[in-house]
Design a protein around this motif. Sequence first.
Motif, PDB file in Angstrom:
ATOM      1  N   THR A  15       0.862  -1.115  -0.102  1.00  0.00           N
ATOM      2  CA  THR A  15      -0.094   0.225   0.014  1.00  0.00           C
ATOM      3  C   THR A  15       0.820   1.240  -0.149  1.00  0.00           C
ATOM      4  OG1 THR A  15      -0.345   0.070   2.426  1.00  0.00           O
ATOM      5  CG2 THR A  15      -1.860  -1.168   1.440  1.00  0.00           C
ATOM      6  N   SER A  16       0.483   2.343  -0.164  1.00  0.00           N
ATOM      7  CA  SER A  16       0.979   3.770  -0.155  1.00  0.00           C
ATOM      8  C   SER A  16       1.431   3.881   1.260  1.00  0.00           C
ATOM      9  CB  SER A  16      -0.027   4.512  -0.658  1.00  0.00           C
ATOM     10  OG  SER A  16      -0.978   4.996   0.241  1.00  0.00           O
ATOM     11  N   GLU A  17       0.683   3.472   2.176  1.00  0.00           N
ATOM     12  CA  GLU A  17       1.237   3.674   3.620  1.00  0.00           C
ATOM     13  C   GLU A  17       2.638   2.840   3.882  1.00  0.00           C
ATOM     14  OE1 GLU A  17      -0.298   3.231   8.177  1.00  0.00           O
ATOM     15  OE2 GLU A  17      -1.695   3.023   6.582  1.00  0.00           O
ATOM     16  N   ASP A  18       2.407   1.531   3.308  1.00  0.00           N
ATOM     17  CA  ASP A  18       3.744   0.736   3.508  1.00  0.00           C
ATOM     18  C   ASP A  18       4.846   1.457   2.804  1.00  0.00           C
ATOM     19  OD1 ASP A  18       2.462  -1.479   5.007  1.00  0.00           O
ATOM     20  OD2 ASP A  18       2.085  -2.687   3.392  1.00  0.00           O
ATOM     21  N   GLN A  19       4.632   1.958   1.681  1.00  0.00           N
ATOM     22  CA  GLN A  19       5.783   2.573   1.171  1.00  0.00           C
ATOM     23  C   GLN A  19       6.103   3.698   1.558  1.00  0.00           C
ATOM     24  OE1 GLN A  19       7.052   1.406  -1.894  1.00  0.00           O
ATOM     25  NE2 GLN A  19       8.743   2.953  -1.316  1.00  0.00           N
ATOM     26  N   ALA A  20       5.365   4.547   2.203  1.00  0.00           N
ATOM     27  CA  ALA A  20       5.886   5.691   2.783  1.00  0.00           C
ATOM     28  C   ALA A  20       6.737   5.257   4.289  1.00  0.00           C
ATOM     29  CB  ALA A  20       4.535   6.573   3.210  1.00  0.00           C
ATOM     30  N   LEU A  21       6.375   4.179   4.862  1.00  0.00           N
ATOM     31  CA  LEU A  21       6.996   3.648   5.954  1.00  0.00           C
ATOM     32  C   LEU A  21       8.221   3.334   5.579  1.00  0.00           C
ATOM     33  CD1 LEU A  21       7.166   3.112   9.187  1.00  0.00           C
ATOM     34  CD2 LEU A  21       6.101   0.882   8.571  1.00  0.00           C
ATOM     35  N   ASP A  22       8.342   2.514   4.320  1.00  0.00           N
ATOM     36  CA  ASP A  22       9.651   2.080   3.939  1.00  0.00           C
ATOM     37  C   ASP A  22      10.591   3.327   3.680  1.00  0.00           C
ATOM     38  OD1 ASP A  22       8.909  -0.667   3.739  1.00  0.00           O
ATOM     39  OD2 ASP A  22       8.237  -0.486   1.753  1.00  0.00           O
ATOM     40  N   ASP A  23       9.958   4.405   3.131  1.00  0.00           N
ATOM     41  CA  ASP A  23      10.748   5.806   2.606  1.00  0.00           C
ATOM     42  C   ASP A  23      11.369   6.236   4.103  1.00  0.00           C
ATOM     43  OD1 ASP A  23      10.243   5.175  -0.108  1.00  0.00           O
ATOM     44  OD2 ASP A  23       8.619   6.667   0.079  1.00  0.00           O
ATOM     45  N   LEU A  24      10.412   6.492   4.996  1.00  0.00           N
ATOM     46  CA  LEU A  24      10.818   7.066   6.376  1.00  0.00           C
ATOM     47  C   LEU A  24      11.815   6.229   6.953  1.00  0.00           C
ATOM     48  CD1 LEU A  24      10.076   8.903   8.597  1.00  0.00           C
ATOM     49  CD2 LEU A  24       8.685   7.264   9.422  1.00  0.00           C
ATOM     50  N   LEU A  25      11.801   4.839   6.842  1.00  0.00           N
ATOM     51  CA  LEU A  25      12.788   4.026   7.500  1.00  0.00           C
ATOM     52  C   LEU A  25      14.214   4.004   6.844  1.00  0.00           C
ATOM     53  CD1 LEU A  25      10.786   0.529   8.521  1.00  0.00           C
ATOM     54  CD2 LEU A  25      11.598   2.459  10.063  1.00  0.00           C
TER      55      LEU A  25
ATOM     56  N   VAL B 132       5.372  -3.917  11.114  1.00  0.00           N
ATOM     57  CA  VAL B 132       4.109  -4.210  11.979  1.00  0.00           C
ATOM     58  C   VAL B 132       4.376  -3.643  13.394  1.00  0.00           C
ATOM     59  CG1 VAL B 132       2.190  -5.651  13.079  1.00  0.00           C
ATOM     60  CG2 VAL B 132       2.949  -5.694  10.707  1.00  0.00           C
ATOM     61  N   ALA B 133       5.597  -4.080  13.968  1.00  0.00           N
ATOM     62  CA  ALA B 133       6.047  -3.779  15.222  1.00  0.00           C
ATOM     63  C   ALA B 133       6.373  -2.501  15.550  1.00  0.00           C
ATOM     64  CB  ALA B 133       7.125  -4.734  15.618  1.00  0.00           C
ATOM     65  N   ILE B 134       7.027  -1.814  14.489  1.00  0.00           N
ATOM     66  CA  ILE B 134       7.434  -0.174  14.797  1.00  0.00           C
ATOM     67  C   ILE B 134       6.261   0.660  14.360  1.00  0.00           C
ATOM     68  CG2 ILE B 134       8.490   0.168  12.533  1.00  0.00           C
ATOM     69  CD1 ILE B 134      10.896   1.204  14.113  1.00  0.00           C
ATOM     70  N   ARG B 135       5.467   0.448  13.602  1.00  0.00           N
ATOM     71  CA  ARG B 135       4.467   1.389  13.087  1.00  0.00           C
ATOM     72  C   ARG B 135       3.735   1.808  14.616  1.00  0.00           C
ATOM     73  NH1 ARG B 135       1.979  -1.130   9.034  1.00  0.00           N
ATOM     74  NH2 ARG B 135       2.925   0.098   7.477  1.00  0.00           N
ATOM     75  N   PRO B 136       3.206   1.170  15.511  1.00  0.00           N
ATOM     76  CA  PRO B 136       2.548   1.831  16.517  1.00  0.00           C
ATOM     77  C   PRO B 136       3.518   2.762  17.457  1.00  0.00           C
ATOM     78  CG  PRO B 136       2.301  -0.410  16.690  1.00  0.00           C
ATOM     79  CD  PRO B 136       3.130  -0.034  15.605  1.00  0.00           C
ATOM     80  N   TRP B 137       4.615   2.419  17.470  1.00  0.00           N
ATOM     81  CA  TRP B 137       5.538   3.268  18.236  1.00  0.00           C
ATOM     82  C   TRP B 137       5.894   4.579  17.406  1.00  0.00           C
ATOM     83  CZ3 TRP B 137       6.927   2.691  22.821  1.00  0.00           C
ATOM     84  CH2 TRP B 137       7.017   1.390  23.520  1.00  0.00           C
ATOM     85  N   ILE B 138       5.930   4.705  16.085  1.00  0.00           N
ATOM     86  CA  ILE B 138       6.117   5.705  15.283  1.00  0.00           C
ATOM     87  C   ILE B 138       5.057   6.660  15.479  1.00  0.00           C
ATOM     88  CG2 ILE B 138       6.314   6.792  12.921  1.00  0.00           C
ATOM     89  CD1 ILE B 138       8.010   4.277  12.358  1.00  0.00           C
ATOM     90  N   VAL B 139       3.624   6.256  15.293  1.00  0.00           N
ATOM     91  CA  VAL B 139       2.777   6.921  15.689  1.00  0.00           C
ATOM     92  C   VAL B 139       2.383   7.342  16.865  1.00  0.00           C
ATOM     93  CG1 VAL B 139       0.061   6.944  15.697  1.00  0.00           C
ATOM     94  CG2 VAL B 139       1.290   5.890  14.037  1.00  0.00           C
ATOM     95  N   LYS B 140       2.655   6.535  17.936  1.00  0.00           N
ATOM     96  CA  LYS B 140       2.881   7.104  19.291  1.00  0.00           C
ATOM     97  C   LYS B 140       3.942   8.299  19.788  1.00  0.00           C
ATOM     98  CE  LYS B 140       3.981   5.682  24.199  1.00  0.00           C
ATOM     99  NZ  LYS B 140       4.254   4.448  24.874  1.00  0.00           N
ATOM    100  N   PHE B 141       4.755   8.122  19.007  1.00  0.00           N
ATOM    101  CA  PHE B 141       6.151   9.366  19.200  1.00  0.00           C
ATOM    102  C   PHE B 141       5.709  10.580  18.219  1.00  0.00           C
ATOM    103  CE2 PHE B 141       8.978   6.033  20.552  1.00  0.00           C
ATOM    104  CZ  PHE B 141       8.752   6.213  21.753  1.00  0.00           C
ATOM    105  N   GLY B 142       4.425  10.440  17.447  1.00  0.00           N
ATOM    106  CA  GLY B 142       4.027  11.715  16.875  1.00  0.00           C
ATOM    107  C   GLY B 142       4.648  11.776  15.477  1.00  0.00           C
ATOM    108  N   VAL B 143       5.089  10.999  14.740  1.00  0.00           N
ATOM    109  CA  VAL B 143       5.860  11.065  13.534  1.00  0.00           C
ATOM    110  C   VAL B 143       4.778  10.849  12.378  1.00  0.00           C
ATOM    111  CG1 VAL B 143       7.505  10.165  11.917  1.00  0.00           C
ATOM    112  CG2 VAL B 143       7.993  10.415  14.291  1.00  0.00           C
ATOM    113  N   GLU B 144       4.500  11.599  11.383  1.00  0.00           N
ATOM    114  CA  GLU B 144       3.609  11.486  10.566  1.00  0.00           C
ATOM    115  C   GLU B 144       4.440  11.180   9.168  1.00  0.00           C
ATOM    116  OE1 GLU B 144       1.330  15.017   9.866  1.00  0.00           O
ATOM    117  OE2 GLU B 144       0.663  15.041  11.960  1.00  0.00           O
TER     118      GLU B 144
END
Length: 129
Positions: free
Chosen positions: A9-19, A116-128
């Motif tokens: 998905t585009s969300e997966d691609q965005a997370l890949d790019d962020l990492l 899947v494991a890091i996504r909630p942490w990234i959201v919790k820390f406020g990263v968009e």
Amino acid sequence: MTRQSALVTSEDQALDDLLLEWFRWEAQYSGEKWYSNRDATCGGSASSRQWMSTDDIHEASVDAWQMQQVAAAMEAISGDHALAIRVECRNRLGPGVWRNPRAGLRQPLAYAAAKVAIRPWIVKFGVEY
């Protein structure tokens, strides 16, 4: 042109790019002021930033803050997940010769589980992303 899976998905691609952006940031960053990867005689110097626009300064500070939050999220996940992310990012930057000794041929699955494991942490820390 490489074809992308319909499952990505585009969300997966965005997370890949962020990492990947975080991995590049981490690779050039040295946390010790006097033990940096730069010349020791200039370790404490900084540019005046007078040549930068206010928008550029703001964007750079937001980017630095985001990378620090991703680094904190990396510390919050398990070592196996962190290793899977680091191996995947290293392989994306250059020739894909790096192997994950803990996952072996299951590296793509380990990377997916790490996201899947890091996504909630990234959201919790406020990263968009």
